[in-house]
Write a protein that holds these residues in place. Structure first.
Motif, short mmCIF file in Angstrom:
data_model
loop_
_atom_site.label_atom_id
_atom_site.label_comp_id
_atom_site.label_asym_id
_atom_site.label_seq_id
_atom_site.Cartn_x
_atom_site.Cartn_y
_atom_site.Cartn_z
N GLU A 330 -35.66 -111.87 -19.89
CA GLU A 330 -35.26 -113.15 -18.96
C GLU A 330 -36.24 -113.25 -17.96
O GLU A 330 -36.58 -114.36 -17.26
CB GLU A 330 -33.86 -112.39 -18.28
N GLU A 331 -37.02 -112.34 -17.45
CA GLU A 331 -38.04 -112.38 -16.29
C GLU A 331 -39.14 -113.30 -17.03
O GLU A 331 -39.75 -114.35 -16.16
CB GLU A 331 -38.53 -111.14 -16.02
N VAL A 332 -39.46 -113.01 -18.26
CA VAL A 332 -40.56 -113.58 -18.88
C VAL A 332 -40.20 -115.14 -19.09
O VAL A 332 -41.10 -116.22 -18.67
CB VAL A 332 -40.88 -113.21 -20.13
N LEU A 333 -38.92 -115.63 -19.39
CA LEU A 333 -38.56 -116.91 -19.67
C LEU A 333 -38.55 -117.68 -18.04
O LEU A 333 -38.73 -118.86 -18.31
CB LEU A 333 -37.16 -117.05 -20.01
N ALA A 334 -38.30 -116.94 -17.41
CA ALA A 334 -38.18 -117.51 -15.75
C ALA A 334 -39.70 -117.80 -15.36
O ALA A 334 -39.77 -118.94 -14.61
CB ALA A 334 -37.42 -116.56 -14.77
N GLU A 335 -40.59 -117.01 -15.84
CA GLU A 335 -41.79 -117.27 -15.32
C GLU A 335 -42.60 -118.36 -16.18
O GLU A 335 -43.52 -119.01 -15.73
CB GLU A 335 -42.96 -115.91 -15.62
N VAL A 336 -42.20 -118.62 -17.46
CA VAL A 336 -42.82 -119.67 -18.10
C VAL A 336 -43.13 -121.00 -17.49
O VAL A 336 -44.10 -121.50 -17.44
CB VAL A 336 -42.14 -119.72 -19.56
N PRO A 337 -41.90 -121.48 -16.77
CA PRO A 337 -41.87 -122.59 -16.21
C PRO A 337 -43.14 -122.69 -15.01
O PRO A 337 -43.58 -123.60 -14.73
CB PRO A 337 -40.47 -123.03 -15.61
N ARG A 338 -43.22 -121.66 -14.41
CA ARG A 338 -44.10 -121.43 -13.36
C ARG A 338 -45.59 -121.57 -13.92
O ARG A 338 -46.47 -122.27 -13.23
CB ARG A 338 -43.83 -120.24 -12.71
N SER A 366 -47.81 -106.86 -16.32
CA SER A 366 -48.68 -106.22 -14.95
C SER A 366 -48.07 -106.00 -13.73
O SER A 366 -48.65 -105.41 -13.03
CB SER A 366 -49.82 -107.09 -14.90
N GLY A 367 -47.02 -106.83 -13.44
CA GLY A 367 -46.18 -106.91 -11.94
C GLY A 367 -47.33 -107.63 -10.94
O GLY A 367 -47.01 -107.64 -9.80
N GLU A 368 -48.15 -108.41 -11.59
CA GLU A 368 -48.86 -109.32 -10.62
C GLU A 368 -49.54 -110.45 -11.69
O GLU A 368 -50.03 -110.25 -12.45
CB GLU A 368 -50.14 -108.47 -10.13
#
Length: 658
Positions: A330-338, A366-368
């Motif tokens: 879920e975190e990855v999917l939220a990061e994709v649009p960014r 990596s947390g960053e």
């Protein structure tokens, strides 16, 4: 004839054409590209008899997966299918100047690839560029027409402030000028709505006189209605898959769509008895082919936000599972649009879907953000993939490239011909046909692995990776069907059970860990530590001293429970006198000492490196990740072999600090 009948006759359309994607996109989307040639040849005669317009059965990810995972020759797959499918044209997905890889290749390689593909059986080439950059399609279209193939141009559909109907019409006109025979609207994420389809296709038909095909994934649930509105607006062909491999991130089922259109003027004549035979075949093999991490839901409304395409979503789950980080999906999917916005809103289709998706994974793991940047991201920002839809900000360009300036011309113009020197570092005994050279040029490491495996006597060959995975899947299926009897409750509670350190009761503790979703249990006494992991079969030591499994005194020690996957190595307790510095892998992947086969290794034992200097490569999630030294050091020992699989946080080399 009355006016009503006359109007009906005038508006009568030719029968709808259906392309079957079962043998390529469907199993790439739902089975992580696991279909083997035997699975195909057992049913190809029946598939050929259905009455399809074409069979999409090659290209995309199927090529490299054949080599590295299935241990099959993708060219032989094409030849075998062509030898039996005599009625239906064969179709492939060609990534323009990327051919089948994740970068631009020289024109001479593209030309020869197309020539050999046609010679071996491909009739129709669906040619696309991930950025809709027509410059990257020009040579591919030219080559297909040169050798007598059908060139289908492609619009990669996406949603952003920079993707408008006028923009798509402009791209279509440019492709028509290059000589395409038909045009495909490629909705790889399933985000094309019925109303948008009607508007886009109507605009295209008004501006370009060329047949239009519609390719949609069913991820959001809109594809069924989108096909109906698209065909009514003028699309003459659609892509479908057989029911057991349809829906969700694949295409809509052919049985459903053919039935819907049977009540219209677009009725298509297919052999439904043959479709039933095909469906039964794939239903039978489906249980062992589906990835164990396949989603339960068949509709993903979040696709309208992250726009990850069908072929990518299953691989993304697989890749996160390999990194032992599926819980971070879920975190990855939220990061994709960014990430997509940072890169100028590219459509998410191979290779940009892989580039954006992998960078999102790396940012989360990596947390960053952008702490780890694969070569492919750097090359994208350099302009080596083409022109982004929106301009990338100068600040982001500087973050990725420093003071380097991106190129503005056609990227392939800078590439030297590849074929004259293609075999310089290749053992000629590994080559059987010219097609092998093309495979090697596209995927050097994967092709070499396959060639060596192929040259090994059959009785001495290790099992293909797919055979190992399928055997594990079958074990999982058997385990579910042979459900263990329910255990009686223990007299002590959960807390007392987890506090036990009687190592002879290890199996009981592991059962409880799984029940409570605890990934690791570390039991310590002084400088001794024992790590129990949920994915392990036996206790594992941490540090230089190992706890005694039979130790009776251990029952008096306290426990330390860690359920954080990112801190698995932090529990190690090395003996200070034996402690040594290491450079570890930030990812699960494959270790390589050099940038490509035949090139010198980055380092060797005795090499001194500065902080930030390249020391090796870890290929992970299909991208090349250069590993840099985190500090100035001297290499004292290389702990892994070239081509060896490595785990996240596994030491790659021992070093002395400088």
């Amino acid at each position: 004839m009355d006016a009503k009948e006359s109007k009906k006759k005038k508006t009568h359309r030719i029968p709808l054409r259906i392309t079957d994607t079962t043998l390529r996109d469907a199993h790439q989307s739902l089975w992580a590209t696991r279909m083997r040639i035997g699975d195909i040849m057992d049913i190809i005669d029946v598939i050929d008899s259905v009455g399809y317009y074409s069979l999409e059965m090659w290209g995309g990810a199927t090529f490299d997966v054949c080599l590295r995972f299935l241990r099959e020759n993708p060219w032989e797959r094409l030849r075998l299918i062509k030898s039996r499918a005599s009625k239906t044209p064969l179709q492939m997905l060609l990534r323009g100047q990327n051919i089948l890889g994740y970068k631009n290749y020289p024109d001479d390689l593209l030309d020869r690839f197309v020539a050999l593909a046609i010679y071996n059986g491909i009739d129709i080439f669906r040619i696309f560029d991930a950025l809709n950059d027509t410059r990257n399609l020009e040579y591919a279209i030219k080559a297909v027409k040169k050798y007598g193939g059908h060139a289908q141009g492609t619009i990669c559909y996406t949603i952003s402030p920079y993707h408008t109907i006028n923009n798509y019409v402009k791209v279509a006109k440019e492709q028509v000028e290059l000589g395409i025979d038909t045009l495909c609207i490629k909705d790889m994420a399933g985000i094309l709505s019925p109303i948008s389809a009607e508007k886009l296709i109507s605009a295209l038909i008004e501006e370009v006189n060329i047949p239009i095909q519609l390719h949609c994934h069913a991820s959001s649930g809109m594809a069924y209605a989108t096909y109906v509105e698209g065909v009514r607006a003028g699309a003459g062909a659609i892509d479908c898959a057989i029911a057991p491999l349809a829906g969700f991130s694949s295409q809509p089922p052919v049985e459903t769509m053919a039935t819907i259109f049977s009540e219209t003027d677009y009725a298509v004549q297919l052999d439904f008895d043959a479709l039933q035979v095909i469906a039964n075949h794939f239903t039978k093999i489906a249980p062992k082919m589906k990835p164990t991490h396949s989603p339960v839901s068949i509709i993903d409304p979040d696709i309208l936000i992250h726009q990850i395409p069908g072929g990518m979503i299953s691989n993304l789950r697989s890749q996160l599972a390999q990194q032992k980080s599926l819980d971070k999906l879920e975190e990855v999917l939220a990061e994709v649009p960014r990430v997509r916005a940072d890169l100028g809103f590219p459509p998410l289709v191979t290779p940009t879907s892989q580039i954006v998706g992998t960078q999102a994974v790396l940012n989360i793991l990596s947390g960053e953000r952008y702490k780890i940047v694969p070569n492919e991201i750097k090359n994208y920002v350099r302009g080596l993939y083409g022109r982004p839809p929106a301009k990338i900000s100068p600040e982001f360009t500087k973050l990725i490239l420093g003071d380097e300036k991106p190129v503005t011309h056609r990227p392939a113009d800078d590439l030297e011909p590849l074929l004259p020197k293609a075999t310089e570092n290749l053992d000629s005994s590994l080559i059987e046909h010219e097609e092998d050279i093309i495979s090697y040029c596209l995927f050097p490491e994967q092709a070499l692995e396959y060639f060596k495996w192929r040259n090994t006597p059959p009785e001495e060959r290790p099992p293909a990776p797919v055979e190992i995975e399928l055997a594990e899947n079958e074990k999982s299926i058997s385990a579910v069907s042979e459900k263990k009897p329910e255990k009686k409750p223990k007299e002590h509670g959960d807390e007392s059970l987890l506090s036990r350190t009687d190592y002879n009761g290890f199996a009981e503790i592991m059962d409880k860990m799984a029940e409570l979703n605890i990934t690791e249990l570390v039991i310590r006494k002084g400088e001794k530590a024992l790590s129990l992991r949920a994915d392990a079969d036996t206790p594992q030591k941490t540090g230089k001293k190992r706890a005694s499994i039979a130790s009776q005194e251990a029952a008096k020690t306290s426990t330390d429970i860690s359920a954080d996957n990112d801190e698995k190595t932090a529990e190690a307790i090395p003996e200070s006198s034996e402690e040594r510095a290491t450079i570890v892998s930030p990812l699960t992947g494959k270790y390589y000492s050099s940038p490509s086969p035949g090139k010198p290794a980055y380092i060797s034992v005795g090499s001194s490196v500065k902080a930030g200097e390249k020391v090796c490569i870890v290929e992970a999630m299909k991208l090349i990740n250069e590993i840099n030294a985190p500090f100035a050091c001297r290499i004292t020992e290389i702990l892994v072999k070239d081509g060896e699989n490595v785990e996240k946080d596994q030491p790659l080399m021992a070093v002395e600090l400088l």
